[in-house]
Design a protein around this motif. Structure first.
Motif: not given
Lengths: 380, 280, 380, 280
Positions: B154-168
């Motif tokens: 969960v932690l790793t995926q959340a970190s890796m996909f974080f930009p995909y949340m911030v950007l939109p």
């Protein structure tokens, strides 16, 4: 009889009963207020007062600092120096949500996810006004702007003029001491704009709230305001009634920015009057000393044209250079026979004899020296 | 404005390229999911047995539901941190806004493998976290538990996909005229009220887009579970993978893949429907 | 002497020599041209002609079909029926790049990656005009629009008015038979707009190219055009000179769309003249039969106000309801004493006696029956 | 517009989240690249030997340069097909434009593993391509060569990254006012001239963005080479990967990873510089 054109029906006066609960008459004072960004002066130190219930327009071209003044009063920009007072209370450091002013934004700034009623009621909801009272006041405000049946519509379903009126109601429902209007009509087309001007004027007269109105449109300023503040390059050029601004300009900028004008270089004569290229004219010089360099200005509509001249009157013999029909008025450009390099612009109410005039015709231009206004040629 | 010959040749080109690049692989894949396996060989006969296997075998179902829960968790963590970060960037003065955004989405330009190993080097037995905790005497000896756990995934995926949340969310915020927040403040609202009443409702499309992006990426990811999840990393993405790479039952893997794609498509579709009904 | 306000300097006439090589006088004809989208009629079948070198304005509110006409002539939209001819040649089915017209777009549509000179030269480059000649013609065109020193600037470095002039030069350099202008001034502020109007008029007079100009601004249409086509709801309401459109409207729409007007219901009398609410008036009825329902319109500036009335003249006794200073003109709303429910709008050149007028004052309204125009109350 | 406490707490939150999610992994990774390995254990002492190894050993260099060539090839193929496709979608009537775009970028929503196996099922020994060619008697027996070749990597990557080329170009095209193409036509230009003189120059930022996207993704991809490249798939991405997963020389792998990131950053930076100098 139907003397009012149909499209002016929105001007119907609101019920006087409605008006009483909306808005308030605040007294606004700017005391040496200025704004600069680094070394760039958006607004030089400026002082003026707006009286209770007055409709004051800040007029100027883009970049003249007129919107800066409004944003400083509204609190969206911080002053670099000076104080802003409403009813004697210093509001210079208050955030926008604690100032007794409301703003009607240029783009209306309606919340797209709220209905017209939701937009109008926003300020009341924020202030936690009891629901029943809020509903009543929203209804009153919508009624004032003639949108009592449109409360449930969303902004995207309203026309530009209707959105404008929702924005107005939304600000007025908060009972501001001073209402700030930032070029609110600039997004409307010419026709709707004329209607909204008359509507605004009527609303202001009914509710008697102090209005500070910003525009770059001279006609708008002239027809709406009690007083006009003319701005140029971050500096106040003149503050006066529309009539004085129009007929008694005090600077070259004011004389040329508002409508067409005839401007001549002149020199003050000994014992009053001014020497102009067209000869000495006995106009008022406000106690200016002999030899002072001045501008003399006369409005085109204050110059008369006649085919013949009555005995006892004087007139300048001219030939017609150009005639332009412009609806209610016809503009005529004439050149004095004695100095054909010059041209004078004349505006005459369209009428039969003027319509028969052709280029090259010989006419007399007449004017009353009292209609010439004189101001200094050196910048103040 | 164009002569017929060039119009037709363009059409052929344009019809051909998506076919080759997009449709053909998709068709091949879907077709595979209806094939059977006999003696380790793929037999191109039509069968529904692969889908039946998915529906009938509870172990697949369990992993599938578990995986959806994990993806949801990752999406929500990204949202909880991503929304304030996007909002904060949006409130910055114009000249700092895009540099700051660039810092946050920088990891998008980093290779997947680099990011994964960065996390292993933090969470691992000799990783930074263990060394930090041991040095500060919070734990006696390095813990393996940080790695190879559900939380690590969960932690790793959340970190890796974080930009995909911030950007939109940020791009959505950028579309909100500043005059709206000024109007809200002008009408008496505090910053918090303005956020709740104006900014948040108008940002919903960006929030939903971010959630969908992260969820879909988390669902399709089979490498993170393998790399940082260990035995616990038995997610549906890995089940699909193992059908291809380990048991070589391609048709079964393909049918699982089709299920994944359908879930994602349904998600995108549902969001598209609801957002169209909104006024925003 | 400096009779021309400074900001009008851009009106300086171009060299006559320059003008000759630019543009051409085409004859445009629309023959039953219509456009519909499904069941929606953007333009009902419309026919009119534009003569060689004429300046024709298509005037109407948004959605009236005026831009549709321009796009049909330019070739950006296909006609649903009818033919478009230039100099007698049918161009209805030609693509835009093969039509002898050029368009000045509302948003200017300048190529942002090309300099002003690059934009102006685009049409010549496309036509593979020899480099030396192209350079000369680009220079000429830039000179015509007063931008001879700005050729190397990019559109983003130019002001709105300058961009506008580059767009004009870019079209004219292609020597169109007909120049189409799609609300080219709508993006400019009031001041710049007035300058550009006069500039456009002057350019058109110099180069004598046929201009078809689209606008929703009545004043613009009146002051620029040789003839005006007034449109409403996809239909032509009236085609005539500005003067006729203004003073001799033929439909209710035309009477109310162009500026302020006083409109009354009337009935044609036996033997000429019309019965109006204010009494019988001996105005021309163009041979209309007795009892026909008509509108009677009189422009506010064609009504005179006087404190006293001269012997032998007739006037309506009124009281002043409202006075508004509007620069060159002052608007006065008066109510006849005999029927206080009605109001008449009067416009008077601002002058000293009108400035002393106050609400409630008693005045006489006078008019010449010949200034009343009469048109049918049933839609044609 | 906000009280100091909430401002500070917000700042802490905002400073913390990117640190944990973005900076910490990056720092850990970069730090790792300066560490040494002794007896299979990572020793946290500062050394430049990992970078020296990269610079000194020609085999790494060779793979690196080869990989850059492959990435360039993929990028150019994507451009050659992506530009006309984006242009074609842009020219569609408004109501068809976004559905068509959605079809083209649909693969973005598909799991990586699904896409990879779709390609294997086309190119493989029993794949569609072989079956098609055998059935049409163009070849005698199925060829292995389609899979496990450099061309297979290029083809697969080009297909997978195709949407990343189309999307920025299309979004760029959407920003070109239609009045510009109409003006070009009005001034006498044919459709081809309009494309060359107006559309293409104004689309350059989108083209460059697409090239960078595809190049970076191709450079960081280590899975495709492994899955469809076989022995030929010895790309730099796989070299990095093998340092982590096979030889367990993490510091060396990390230093290679840093090189990759630096190349990407240099690329993005260079493009950013040139595009800022342009007027568009």
């Amino acid at each position: 009889m139907d003397a009012l054109p149909e499209h002016m029906n929105i001007m119907a006066a609101p019920e006087p009963a409605v008006a009483e609960s909306l808005g308030g008459q605040g007294h606004l004072e700017l005391d040496q207020v200025s704004k600069s960004y680094g070394h760039e002066h958006a607004l030089l130190p400026t002082s003026f007062q707006v009286r209770n219930g007055e409709f004051v327009t800040i007029l100027g071209p883009s970049g003249s600092g007129k919107t800066t003044i409004l944003r400083l009063i509204g609190g969206f920009t911080q002053t670099s120096s000076g104080r802003i007072l409403v009813d004697g209370k210093d509001i210079t450091r208050l955030p926008p949500n604690r100032r007794p002013c409301n703003t009607v934004f240029q783009d209306y700034a309606l919340f797209p996810h709220k209905s017209a009623a939701g937009n109008v009621g926003y300020g009341l909801m924020v202030r936690k006004v009891a629901k029943a009272e809020a509903l009543r006041r929203v209804d009153e405000a919508l009624q004032l702007v003639g949108l009592e049946t449109m409360g449930q519509k969303f902004p995207s379903q309203l026309s530009g003029g209707q959105q404008q009126r929702v924005a107005l109601a939304r600000s007025l429902v908060c009972q501001p001491r001073v209402l700030l209007l930032d070029e609110p009509l600039s997004a409307l087309d010419a026709d709707m704009r004329r209607q909204m001007q008359q509507f605004l004027k009527r609303v202001q007269r009914e509710i008697q709230t102090t209005f500070v109105f910003v525009t770059h449109d001279q006609e708008e300023a002239i027809s709406l305001s009690d007083r006009i503040v003319v701005m140029s390059k971050g500096k106040v050029e003149q503050i006066a009634s529309p009539y004085e601004i129009y007929y008694r300009p005090e600077t070259h900028f004011v004389a040329t920015f508002l409508g067409d004008n005839n401007l001549m270089d002149g020199t003050v004569r000994d014992g009053g009057g001014v020497d102009l290229p067209i000869g000495p004219v006995a106009c008022a010089t406000d106690g200016r000393g002999k030899g002072e360099k001045v501008y003399a200005a006369i409005r085109p509509e204050r110059i008369g044209l006649a085919r013949t001249i009555e005995a006892g009157k004087t007139g300048i013999e001219c030939s017609v250079a150009e005639i332009g029909f412009a609806g209610a008025m016809t503009t005529v450009r004439v050149r004095p026979n004695s100095m054909p390099d010059l041209s004078l612009l004349v505006k005459v109410t369209s009428g039969r004899w003027i319509e028969d005039l052709t280029a090259g015709a010989s006419v007399f231009a007449t004017f009353d020296p009292a209609d010439i206004s004189v101001f200094s040629r050196t910048a103040p | 404005m164009m002569n017929p010959v060039s119009r037709i040749s363009l059409f052929v080109l344009v019809a051909l390229v998506p076919s080759v690049f997009v449709l053909l692989p998709t068709i091949a894949f879907v077709a595979n999911s209806f094939f059977a396996v006999e003696n380790g060989q793929i037999v191109p006969t039509f069968t529904l047995s692969n889908y039946a296997a998915f529906l009938q075998q509870p172990e697949y179902w369990g992993v599938f539901v578990n995986t959806l829960g994990l993806c949801l968790q990752v999406s929500i963590i990204c949202l909880v941190f991503g929304l304030p970060v996007a909002w904060f960037i949006w409130r910055l003065p114009e000249r700092n806004r895009y540099p700051m955004l660039f810092v946050v989405i920088l990891p998008l330009f980093m290779s997947y493998v680099v990011k994964l190993f960065a996390f292993r080097s933090i969470l691992g037995l000799n990783g930074f976290l263990n060394q930090l905790l041991v040095a500060s005497h919070l734990i006696d000896k390095p813990q393996m538990a940080f790695l190879f756990s559900r939380d690590a995934i969960v932690l790793t995926q959340a970190s890796m996909f974080f930009p995909y949340m911030v950007l939109p969310i940020f791009l959505n915020l950028e579309r909100i005229p500043h005059s709206l927040t000024q109007a809200s403040s002008d009408l008496g609202a505090s910053a918090g009220m303005t956020f709740r009443e104006v900014v948040l409702p108008l940002t919903m499309p960006g929030v939903v887009a971010g959630l969908v992006f992260v969820f879909i990426m988390s669902l399709g990811d089979y490498i993170t579970p393998q790399m940082v999840g260990g035995m616990m990393g038995h997610t549906f993405g890995r089940v699909v993978w193992s059908q291809f790479g380990v048991t070589f039952n391609w048709p079964l893997g393909a049918s699982f893949g089709v299920v994944l794609v359908l879930v994602c498509a349904a998600l995108v579709g549902a969001v598209g429907m609801t957002s169209r009904q909104q006024r925003i």
